[in-house]
Write a protein that holds these residues in place. Structure first.
Motif, PDB file in Angstrom:
ATOM      1  N   GLY A  16       0.795  -1.226   0.000  1.00 29.78           N
ATOM      2  CA  GLY A  16       0.000   0.000   0.000  1.00 29.78           C
ATOM      3  C   GLY A  16       0.820   1.265   0.000  1.00 29.78           C
TER       4      GLY A  16
ATOM      5  N   ARG B 175      -6.941  -5.811  -1.436  1.00 23.71           N
ATOM      6  CA  ARG B 175      -7.011  -4.882  -0.304  1.00 23.71           C
ATOM      7  C   ARG B 175      -8.397  -4.764   0.285  1.00 23.71           C
ATOM      8  NH1 ARG B 175      -4.122  -0.938  -3.980  1.00 23.71           N
ATOM      9  NH2 ARG B 175      -1.880  -1.327  -3.709  1.00 23.71           N
ATOM     10  N   ARG B 176      -9.401  -5.341  -0.334  1.00 20.48           N
ATOM     11  CA  ARG B 176     -10.772  -5.186   0.159  1.00 20.48           C
ATOM     12  C   ARG B 176     -10.917  -5.759   1.557  1.00 20.48           C
ATOM     13  NH1 ARG B 176     -15.095  -7.398  -3.968  1.00 20.48           N
ATOM     14  NH2 ARG B 176     -16.375  -6.742  -2.213  1.00 20.48           N
TER      15      ARG B 176
END
Length: 503
Positions: free
Chosen positions: A485, A502-503
């Motif tokens: 990220g 990333r959810r």
């Protein structure tokens, strides 16, 4: 001469035999069963069920002579620069024997003997202490060969040390490996040629923290300085590797320390002696009596002349269940090339996809496709003539299945019901070890090494570099900040996948 033209003769033979079934070849040549078989020490191999006749076999040996196969074998043993893309020799044979008088080979053999002496000293020191378990951390050639040998040669009761292997960067693998181990009674081996392998360094960091004591941390590497700086491992606990040995050819070196710890240094020496015995056979035998030459020519016949895209290896011994994993790397990393030594494109099919499993389990899964599927898959069957467990009836059943499957694939069976018909004509090689010992396993693995080299000679490719493994790792390194990220990277598909992750 372009490869496709160099292979015209054997392709013409394959075309001639395209409509000749294997059963007919077997029936027409009663001497075939004996004449198409060879023995080298503890290894016997029969090629009688391969789809060539004597004329086609003559063409294959003519092809080996045309590429000067015998001289090229001598070049390997004598330390000539057989790895031109990296300007190196490939001296894995010097790790286990002194067959060559060439200076570079003698020097390599002397270094290998010195390393084995240090291995014995290290094993004795560990045995004198409280260590009961060894965790070997490496990946690829630093893992597959030692893992296979330990699994194959360890007896039903553990020896002085229990040896565990950790290769995958997946943290779950480390978690499972360490479960039940006592850090105060465990030593860790970090095996990496460059000491820059991501998986090994990450797993090594986990193990170092888990140990809580650097005194039981050891390394096998060409880069002692990096091992010392990254993990504070002193020189006396670092064993050498060398640039003239590729990872997949390195189990005979200090990379084999996990093997020697598991089965003892004397048994490890027997493993090397078995390989040296096969080396002597391959170096000294005329092509027609040379087991590696027959094996290599058979492989080239099946893929380059017949166009068969996969190759199965089926060991009928549970202790050899990791052999297909080991051979996938040895064969496909070595021969997965699409350019010649001079950089021009290869214009014939080279290495097939190698895969396999252990018999008899595999008979109850994918053998349906081997017998009745639309693709013809050549098989290397590997059996052990004499079992060493007390269950004689089981061993008889194992051998009957081994021989029965090969016979059924070759001969098939007609039936008025097409669903119950077997076409036959499925080629196989039968390799029998007298028994499964360090000597016979060493001979078997050396046979495959030399077969791979001769296939490379026939295709005019380099079996000792592996640049194809690098690109994916480079892209992964570029993507790592994005996975954390910290940045955006990757093509549109990768960015969508990152968003999903990333959810």
């Amino acid at each position: 001469m372009p490869t496709q033209h160099r292979f015209d003769q054997i392709r013409a033979q394959a075309k001639r035999l395209a409509e000749v079934d294997l059963q007919s070849m077997l029936q027409a040549d009663p001497a075939r069963a004996g004449d198409f078989a060879l023995r080298a020490g503890p290894v016997y191999a029969s090629f009688a069920r391969q789809g060539y006749d004597r004329a086609a076999l003559d063409a294959l040996f003519d092809q080996l002579e045309a590429v000067d196969g015998t001289r090229r074998l001598h070049a390997l043993f004598e330390g000539e620069m057989v790895n031109p893309t990296e300007a190196r020799p490939a001296l894995h044979t010097a790790l286990r024997g002194g067959l060559s008088n060439a200076t570079v080979a003698r020097e390599a053999h002397a270094q290998a003997e010195a390393a084995r002496l240090r291995m014995r000293e290290l094993i004795a020191a560990l045995a004198a202490g409280d260590v009961t378990d060894i965790v070997s951390v490496g990946i690829g050639g630093s893992d597959l060969g030692p893992r296979l040998a330990v699994d194959a040669l360890s007896g039903p009761v553990p020896g002085r040390f229990r040896v565990h292997f950790l290769s995958n960067v997946d943290g779950a693998a480390a978690q499972r490996t360490l479960a039940g181990l006592d850090p105060k009674r465990t030593a860790v081996l970090l095996i990496s040629k460059s000491f820059g392998t991501q998986e090994t360094l990450l797993n090594g960091a986990i193990l170092r923290q888990w140990l809580g004591d650097d005194s039981r941390l050891y390394a096998i590497t060409t880069n002692a300085a990096r091992a010392a700086s990254a993990f504070a491992i002193p020189a006396e606990r670092i064993l050498p590797m060398w640039d003239w040995v590729g990872g997949r050819y390195s189990l005979w070196s200090a990379v084999g320390l996990p093997i020697a710890l598991a089965i003892g240094p004397d048994a490890f020496d027997e493993l090397l002696a078995g390989a040296a015995e096969m080396d002597a056979h391959v170096l000294g035998a005329a092509p027609r009596e040379n087991l590696a030459a027959w094996h290599a020519l058979t492989a080239v016949w099946n893929v380059s002349a017949r166009g068969l895209a996969t190759q199965a290896v089926m060991p009928y011994d549970e202790r050899l269940k990791l052999l297909s994993n080991y051979l996938q790397q040895l064969v496909m990393e070595s021969l997965g090339k699409s350019v010649h030594l001079d950089g021009t494109p290869v214009d014939v099919q080279t290495v097939p996809v190698w895969w396999g499993g252990v018999g008899t389990d595999s008979q109850h899964s994918f053998f349906q496709a081997l017998h009745q599927g639309t693709q013809i898959v050549p098989v290397d069957f590997i059996g052990v003539a004499q079992g060493d467990d007390p269950y004689t009836e089981n061993h008889h059943a194992l051998l009957s299945n081994l021989f029965g499957q090969a016979e059924a694939l070759a001969n098939g069976q007609a039936n008025d019901d097409p669903h119950r018909a077997y076409a036959g004509g499925r080629p196989s090689t039968m390799i029998l070890l007298d028994s499964l010992t360090p000597r016979s396993l060493g001979s078997l693995l050396a046979l495959y090494e030399h077969s791979v080299y001769l296939q490379a000679v026939l295709w005019d490719i380099n079996p000792f570099d592996q640049f194809g493994v690098e690109l994916g790792k480079q892209v992964a390194n570029r993507l790592l900040p994005a996975v954390k990220g910290e940045s955006e990277a990757g093509d549109p598909v990768t960015r969508a996948l990152l968003a999903e992750a990333r959810r």
